[in-house]
Design a protein around this motif. Structure first.
Motif, mmCIF file in Angstrom:
data_model
loop_
_atom_site.group_PDB
_atom_site.id
_atom_site.type_symbol
_atom_site.label_atom_id
_atom_site.label_comp_id
_atom_site.label_asym_id
_atom_site.label_seq_id
_atom_site.Cartn_x
_atom_site.Cartn_y
_atom_site.Cartn_z
ATOM 1 N N PRO A 241 5.788 10.689 -5.593
ATOM 2 C CA PRO A 241 5.966 9.932 -4.351
ATOM 3 C C PRO A 241 5.952 8.435 -4.618
ATOM 4 O O PRO A 241 5.290 7.969 -5.557
ATOM 5 C CB PRO A 241 4.755 10.355 -3.509
ATOM 6 N N PRO A 242 6.663 7.662 -3.818
ATOM 7 C CA PRO A 242 6.687 6.212 -4.019
ATOM 8 C C PRO A 242 5.345 5.582 -3.669
ATOM 9 O O PRO A 242 4.597 6.092 -2.828
ATOM 10 C CB PRO A 242 7.790 5.735 -3.055
ATOM 11 N N LEU A 243 5.040 4.466 -4.334
ATOM 12 C CA LEU A 243 3.831 3.724 -4.014
ATOM 13 C C LEU A 243 4.024 2.946 -2.717
ATOM 14 O O LEU A 243 5.129 2.510 -2.390
ATOM 15 C CB LEU A 243 3.489 2.743 -5.139
ATOM 16 N N THR A 244 2.944 2.765 -2.000
ATOM 17 C CA THR A 244 2.970 1.981 -0.761
ATOM 18 C C THR A 244 2.266 0.660 -0.992
ATOM 19 O O THR A 244 1.142 0.629 -1.509
ATOM 20 C CB THR A 244 2.279 2.734 0.383
ATOM 21 N N ALA A 245 2.917 -0.423 -0.605
ATOM 22 C CA ALA A 245 2.352 -1.754 -0.828
ATOM 23 C C ALA A 245 1.531 -2.197 0.370
ATOM 24 O O ALA A 245 1.832 -1.858 1.517
ATOM 25 C CB ALA A 245 3.469 -2.765 -1.080
ATOM 26 N N GLY A 246 0.494 -2.955 0.081
ATOM 27 C CA GLY A 246 -0.235 -3.657 1.127
ATOM 28 C C GLY A 246 0.298 -5.077 1.208
ATOM 29 O O GLY A 246 0.537 -5.717 0.173
ATOM 30 N N THR A 247 0.546 -5.571 2.397
ATOM 31 C CA THR A 247 1.162 -6.886 2.522
ATOM 32 C C THR A 247 0.334 -7.791 3.425
ATOM 33 O O THR A 247 -0.371 -7.339 4.323
ATOM 34 C CB THR A 247 2.584 -6.790 3.097
ATOM 35 N N SER A 248 0.412 -9.080 3.153
ATOM 36 C CA SER A 248 -0.170 -10.105 4.014
ATOM 37 C C SER A 248 0.808 -11.264 4.030
ATOM 38 O O SER A 248 1.897 -11.179 3.465
ATOM 39 C CB SER A 248 -1.541 -10.544 3.490
ATOM 40 N N ASP A 249 0.432 -12.363 4.662
ATOM 41 C CA ASP A 249 1.349 -13.491 4.785
ATOM 42 C C ASP A 249 1.740 -14.062 3.428
ATOM 43 O O ASP A 249 2.862 -14.529 3.248
ATOM 44 C CB ASP A 249 0.725 -14.599 5.634
ATOM 45 N N ASP A 250 0.830 -14.050 2.471
ATOM 46 C CA ASP A 250 1.106 -14.746 1.216
ATOM 47 C C ASP A 250 1.087 -13.860 -0.020
ATOM 48 O O ASP A 250 1.310 -14.339 -1.120
ATOM 49 C CB ASP A 250 0.111 -15.896 1.024
ATOM 50 N N ARG A 251 0.834 -12.545 0.122
ATOM 51 C CA ARG A 251 0.794 -11.718 -1.080
ATOM 52 C C ARG A 251 1.161 -10.269 -0.790
ATOM 53 O O ARG A 251 1.081 -9.793 0.336
ATOM 54 C CB ARG A 251 -0.582 -11.786 -1.751
#
Length: 262
Positions: free
Chosen positions: A146-156
């Protein structure tokens, strides 16, 4: 009477002058790097942890890349499918084929996958062969994973697996062309290894992040923290010659160096 047409040399010259300079240059990057290495052991009192900081200089081109500084230096020539590695601490030198590198990764991926499946089938709770972790360590994907899921924020953008961090990178940095982004990701794959999904996402950003981090879990756990301090495009094409000439004082055999310098 026929009208003579002017030669198209002027058009060709103007086209070359208008050709983006970025496409005619190599990319030279300088990073401050912090490397932390933790080696687990049983009993726990025998575990070890080390931290070192150093500066590396990376030059990327279509056909090759070089990385100098730090514990070792590397030159990889994709046109000849050769890899050269120098380790200053013990004055050693290794020349090898990229086919051997890729072949090892593929064989090791299948070997670890079979071990993981065998341990899971046996009901072993502490399965050391976690597919996501060895996908990251080898920078290869297992079939149907399965594909990895990214955690996102405004700057990273960040990636974790369970409680283990895998990588993060800032959204800001030195802007790249599409071709340069592919070269940068290729450098990371061969030099530090991380999960293919992470590299694919980074390539779409088309930047060298101002700050990023890669975690690798294998026999030891490594954390590489990078801060970009300088980025420029240089007209001198990356070459193996200066790299290899500098190895003449190493313990590499004369035959190895003659073959490499040929």
């Amino acid at each position: 009477m026929k009208t003579l047409r002017r030669p198209r040399f002027r058009f060709i010259l103007l086209s070359l002058l208008a050709f983006p300079a970025a496409l005619l240059a190599d990319l030279k990057l300088t990073f401050d790097v912090t490397q932390e290495t933790s080696t687990p052991a049983r009993p726990a009192s025998e575990a070890s942890h080390s931290t070192q900081t150093f500066t590396i200089t990376v030059v990327l081109s279509d056909h090759a890349f070089s990385r100098t500084g730090g514990p070792d230096s590397t030159f990889i020539d994709f046109s000849t499918r050769r890899s050269y590695r120098a380790i200053p601490a013990d004055a050693s030198f290794v020349a090898s084929s990229l086919y051997a590198n890729i072949g090892f990764r593929e064989a090791e991926l299948h070997n670890r996958l079979m071990l993981a499946q065998s341990l899971a089938a046996a009901g072993v709770k502490e399965n050391l062969f976690d597919p996501v972790l060895f996908e990251s360590a080898l920078s290869l994907r297992t079939p149907n994973s399965p594909p990895l899921t990214a955690g996102t924020s405004d700057d990273r953008i960040s990636y974790t697996h369970g409680e283990k961090p895998l990588a993060f990178f800032r959204r800001t940095g030195f802007e790249l062309t599409e071709n340069e982004a592919a070269q940068f990701v290729r450098f990371l794959r061969y030099s530090y290894s991380t999960h293919p999904d992470i590299l694919a996402r980074l390539q779409t950003l088309r930047i060298v992040p101002q700050e990023f981090e890669i975690h690798r879990y294998d026999a030891a756990a490594d954390r590489f923290h990078f801060v970009l301090t300088k980025a420029e495009r240089v007209t001198d094409s990356v070459s193996s010659s200066p790299f290899l000439q500098g190895l003449k004082g190493s313990r590499a055999s004369s035959a190895e160096l003659r073959a490499a310098l040929a």
